[in-house]
Design an enzyme around this catalytic site. Sequence first.
Site, PDB file in Angstrom:
ATOM      1  N   GLY A 122       0.859  -1.082  -0.233  1.00  0.00           N
ATOM      2  CA  GLY A 122       0.147  -0.081   0.097  1.00  0.00           C
ATOM      3  C   GLY A 122       0.784   1.147   0.034  1.00  0.00           C
ATOM      4  O   GLY A 122       0.451   2.123  -0.676  1.00  0.00           O
ATOM      5  N   ASP A 123       2.022   1.284   0.741  1.00  0.00           N
ATOM      6  CA  ASP A 123       2.883   2.440   0.796  1.00  0.00           C
ATOM      7  C   ASP A 123       3.387   2.647  -0.737  1.00  0.00           C
ATOM      8  O   ASP A 123       3.603   3.789  -1.105  1.00  0.00           O
ATOM      9  CB  ASP A 123       3.925   2.307   1.718  1.00  0.00           C
ATOM     10  CG  ASP A 123       3.350   1.908   3.098  1.00  0.00           C
ATOM     11  OD1 ASP A 123       2.296   2.202   3.683  1.00  0.00           O
ATOM     12  OD2 ASP A 123       4.105   0.743   3.819  1.00  0.00           O
TER      13      ASP A 123
END
Length: 302
Positions: A250-251
Amino acid sequence: MICTVTFNPSLDYIVSVDDFQLGMTNRTSSELILPGGKGINVSIVLKNLGLDSTALGYAAGFTGEELIRRLNEFGVNADFIKIDHGMTRINLKLKSIDGTEINGCGPDINAKALEQLMEKIDRLGDGDVLVLAGSIPYTMPDDIYQRILERIQGRGVLTVVDATRDLLVKVLPYHPFLVKPNNHELGDIFGVKLSTREEVVPYGRKLQEMGAQNVLISMAGEGAVLIAADGQSMGAPAPKGTLVNGVGAGDSMVAGFLTGWMEKKDYVHAFHMGIAAGSASAFSENLATREEVLQVLQQVEQ
């Protein structure tokens, strides 16, 4: 200038243990130590994609020194505030038992240390980017992200927030450029279960109505959805590949989206770069390299 903020960074100690037995002495079959924290992950992937950033946060004790050293090895500028008590936390991640982690607490951050961080953020101005990502220590007020966005209002800073529940909801009136919940986090905000790309769209629009400019929703194997500031809504399935490590995906998506946006100021390109970076990291043992991202991007753009 791009700055990321990680309030609760860590050294991640990732180990494999063959035939783990509870209550017995177990020995590792593999070990890896990496800098940890959502904002830190964004900085590392931005660097891999060719964009420099400054990682802001706090470091304490010998683990804090090692965190900074390792970030410098990745080519990330770590402008961390030194805390003179406690130690930067160590998070133990046991690969052999999927999803099993023991996360440390980290040092207390007092009002003086918090103001030192605010003074660093005060340097940002028109066209700069600020990424606020991840959880906060339990000793910190839960409106800290809100305070930061309130403080830089009107300066032309592009703000990105990747957080859960109240941390995210409280920043929406300050019109962050991008928020990136996953489908489970989005569902938690509204008290519903969201499983498909079609289901998340109306709730993403609700976040827009509450103030967010762009809402990027990551959905692991289901792909992702972008509700863009210009009215576009777009979704895409997950690229084909073997899931190796979901940590940091997600990052990486945030870093990819930012890179794509800064390259062309085009939402479709930014969305595709976000999906490619997130998936490339999920398909890799570590955070994705530029070559890995561009390889997946070819599949996304077909």
